[in-house]
Write an enzyme that holds these catalytic residues in place. Structure first.
Site, PDB file in Angstrom:
ATOM      1  N   ARG A 235       3.504   0.565  -1.028  1.00 14.04           N
ATOM      2  CA  ARG A 235       4.685  -0.255  -0.730  1.00 14.04           C
ATOM      3  C   ARG A 235       5.857   0.257  -1.557  1.00 14.04           C
ATOM      4  NH1 ARG A 235       2.666  -1.416   3.256  1.00 14.04           N
ATOM      5  NH2 ARG A 235       2.110  -3.449   4.120  1.00 14.04           N
ATOM      6  N   GLU A 264      13.225  -0.833   3.113  1.00 17.15           N
ATOM      7  CA  GLU A 264      13.092  -0.247   4.461  1.00 17.15           C
ATOM      8  C   GLU A 264      13.259  -1.284   5.580  1.00 17.15           C
ATOM      9  OE1 GLU A 264       9.109   1.343   4.255  1.00 17.15           O
ATOM     10  OE2 GLU A 264       8.215  -0.535   4.903  1.00 17.15           O
ATOM     11  N   HIS A 296       7.140   4.787   7.239  1.00 19.13           N
ATOM     12  CA  HIS A 296       5.982   3.881   7.255  1.00 19.13           C
ATOM     13  C   HIS A 296       5.043   4.194   8.430  1.00 19.13           C
ATOM     14  CE1 HIS A 296       4.829  -0.095   5.296  1.00 19.13           C
ATOM     15  NE2 HIS A 296       3.780   0.342   5.957  1.00 19.13           N
TER      16      HIS A 296
HETATM   17  P1  NAD Z   1      -7.669  -2.793  -0.389  1.00 19.77           P
HETATM   18  O1  NAD Z   1      -7.467  -4.238  -0.695  1.00 19.77           O
HETATM   19  O2  NAD Z   1      -8.911  -2.357   0.283  1.00 19.77           O
HETATM   20  O3  NAD Z   1      -7.525  -1.946  -1.756  1.00 19.77           O
HETATM   21  C1  NAD Z   1      -6.523  -2.165  -2.705  1.00 19.77           C
HETATM   22  C2  NAD Z   1      -7.109  -1.812  -4.080  1.00 19.77           C
HETATM   23  O4  NAD Z   1      -6.041  -1.872  -5.030  1.00 19.77           O
HETATM   24  C3  NAD Z   1      -8.191  -2.786  -4.548  1.00 19.77           C
HETATM   25  O5  NAD Z   1      -9.330  -2.067  -4.958  1.00 19.77           O
HETATM   26  C4  NAD Z   1      -7.537  -3.535  -5.713  1.00 19.77           C
HETATM   27  O6  NAD Z   1      -8.457  -3.909  -6.729  1.00 19.77           O
HETATM   28  C5  NAD Z   1      -6.553  -2.492  -6.213  1.00 19.77           C
HETATM   29  N1  NAD Z   1      -5.425  -3.028  -6.958  1.00 19.77           N
HETATM   30  C6  NAD Z   1      -4.760  -4.189  -6.773  1.00 19.77           C
HETATM   31  N2  NAD Z   1      -3.730  -4.280  -7.640  1.00 19.77           N
HETATM   32  C7  NAD Z   1      -3.754  -3.146  -8.388  1.00 19.77           C
HETATM   33  C8  NAD Z   1      -2.957  -2.656  -9.449  1.00 19.77           C
HETATM   34  N3  NAD Z   1      -1.916  -3.349  -9.918  1.00 19.77           N
HETATM   35  N4  NAD Z   1      -3.264  -1.453  -9.974  1.00 19.77           N
HETATM   36  C9  NAD Z   1      -4.321  -0.739  -9.511  1.00 19.77           C
HETATM   37  N5  NAD Z   1      -5.120  -1.161  -8.509  1.00 19.77           N
HETATM   38  C10 NAD Z   1      -4.827  -2.347  -7.955  1.00 19.77           C
HETATM   39  O7  NAD Z   1      -6.370  -2.368   0.438  1.00 19.77           O
HETATM   40  P2  NAD Z   1      -6.212  -1.079   1.363  1.00 19.77           P
HETATM   41  O8  NAD Z   1      -6.608  -1.401   2.750  1.00 19.77           O
HETATM   42  O9  NAD Z   1      -6.823   0.095   0.687  1.00 19.77           O
HETATM   43  O10 NAD Z   1      -4.605  -0.938   1.358  1.00 19.77           O
HETATM   44  C11 NAD Z   1      -3.899  -0.581   0.183  1.00 19.77           C
HETATM   45  C12 NAD Z   1      -2.393  -0.697   0.430  1.00 19.77           C
HETATM   46  O11 NAD Z   1      -1.973   0.303   1.340  1.00 19.77           O
HETATM   47  C13 NAD Z   1      -1.972  -2.007   1.124  1.00 19.77           C
HETATM   48  O12 NAD Z   1      -1.814  -3.048   0.183  1.00 19.77           O
HETATM   49  C14 NAD Z   1      -0.663  -1.629   1.750  1.00 19.77           C
HETATM   50  O13 NAD Z   1       0.397  -1.890   0.844  1.00 19.77           O
HETATM   51  C15 NAD Z   1      -0.763  -0.115   1.964  1.00 19.77           C
HETATM   52  N6  NAD Z   1      -0.783   0.261   3.402  1.00 19.77           N
HETATM   53  C16 NAD Z   1       0.120   1.176   3.844  1.00 19.77           C
HETATM   54  C17 NAD Z   1       0.126   1.578   5.174  1.00 19.77           C
HETATM   55  C18 NAD Z   1       1.095   2.638   5.704  1.00 19.77           C
HETATM   56  O14 NAD Z   1       1.134   2.871   6.921  1.00 19.77           O
HETATM   57  N7  NAD Z   1       1.851   3.295   4.853  1.00 19.77           N
HETATM   58  C19 NAD Z   1      -0.801   1.006   6.070  1.00 19.77           C
HETATM   59  C20 NAD Z   1      -1.725   0.080   5.585  1.00 19.77           C
HETATM   60  C21 NAD Z   1      -1.715  -0.289   4.243  1.00 19.77           C
END
Ligand code: NAD
Length: 330
Positions: A235, A264, A296
């Protein structure tokens, strides 16, 4: 059985038709997002799904409740657009699609990493100017000789770790809740700083929270290797964009690939060719030599589009049949 699906794009129509046949359910398509103007169309339907990025006025929950609709099945991972309390008060279940294709984002991360280390942007610019010479500025590096740091090792982070690991990179990781599944592909470190100082590529995969707003600021960039790259597919708010540009200008790190930008919302996903971009910081990002920006788009593959729609419809049907869904968020 009848479901109404709001905000369906043309590319999704075929997926909906296939799902209708497989489940023997009629799905009425509405192209627009759910709003006060079109909520009345939901009258007489058994379930509702939408993909909102425009907020919903609270009276919509009341209206849906009065039509006997029990759920809004949001077709995305994010659901901050909803007032969960207002929804619950009106007996409306809000569900989301939390996991639809982590591999899609992971593969895009790998693409960005390779584009950065093989200097694809620079090579393309030189090629457009008919400069086909081989010079050290465009010499690439080999992933197999690099260390990749993954911050956030959930679904997407560990899928990315798997890919980097398969190509021979050493993978380090940091997570507030380390997990065994990720440990197959990476070695956990105790702190973000510990990961960063050893990494040639740092890739962010944690959610945005109040605690990590602008966590990647000038002070943090001071700990990067001067030859390292940052990838942010998580994000925009996690990275202080202004500080990133100063850090790049001061050679604290070598480059960055950003699939998210902190402001964005006004521009993505949208065709801005006629209206232009009035956000000066965003313009600076787009024009920065050392930044590769994408709108994105990391998630955007045929598999993600198919899974988001299918899971969204599945949870609508689940609520109709059972009164609840495993994808509920309120
Ligand atoms: P997920 O919940 O499976 O994994 C997130 C991980 O981050 C977890 O293991 C959690 O413990 C860890 N975490 C939380 N806060 C943290 C911190 N401050 N420092 C370190 N680790 C931390 O989520 P996911 O499905 O892997 O998605 C991750 C992120 O990717 C989403 O939150 C979203 O923002 C982003 N995303 C981006 C797109 C894109 O198209 N660019 C698409 C989907 C998701």
């Amino acid at each position: 059985m009848k479901i109404i699906a709001y905000h369906v794009r043309d590319e999704e129509l075929e997926i909906v038709e296939k799902w209708e046949k497989e489940h023997n359910v009629d799905v009425k398509i509405v192209k627009d997002q759910l709003s006060s103007e079109n909520v009345h169309l939901a009258k007489g339907f058994d379930g509702l799904t939408t993909s909102q990025n425009k907020p919903i006025p609270n009276d919509i929950y009341e209206k849906l409740n009065s039509y006997g609709i029990k759920q809004i099945s949001q077709r995305s991972a994010g659901y901050d657009i909803y007032d969960l309390k207002a929804a619950s008060k009106n007996n409306i279940i809000i569900s989301n699609v939390a996991v639809y294709s982590p591999e899609s984002i992971a593969e895009f991360t790998l693409t960005q990493a390779l584009m950065l280390i093989r200097k694809v942007k620079e090579i393309e610019e030189r090629t457009n100017e008919e400069n086909f010479s081989w010079q050290p500025e465009i010499q690439g590096r080999l992933l197999a000789e690099m260390t990749v740091g993954i911050i956030g090792t959930g679904h997407i982070g560990r899928s990315a770790a798997k890919l980097f690991n398969a190509l021979g990179a050493k993978v380090l990781g940091y997570d507030i809740y380390p997990n065994d599944k990720a440990e197959e592909y990476l070695e956990y470190k105790e702190s973000i700083e510990d990961v960063i100082k050893h990494s040639d590529i740092v890739s962010l995969h944690m959610p945005a929270t109040e605690d990590n707003f602008h966590q990647f600021n000038y002070e943090m960039f001071k700990q990067f290797k001067a030859t390292a790259y940052l990838i942010n597919n998580a994000r925009g708010s996690i990275v202080d964009t202004k500080d990133l540009m100063s850090a790049l200008d001061d050679n604290l790190l070598a480059g960055a690939a950003l699939d998210t930008y902190e402001r964005e919302g006004a521009y993505v996903p949208r065709d801005n060719r006629e209206t232009g971009i009035s956000d000066d910081l965003f313009k600076a990002v787009l024009n920065h030599d050392k930044i590769m920006y994408t709108p994105h788009i990391a998630y955007y593959t045929n598999v993600s589009v198919r899974n988001i729609m299918t899971i969204g419809l599945d949870s609508t049907l689940e609520v109709i049949k059972t009164g609840d869904t495993k994808n509920r968020v309120n």
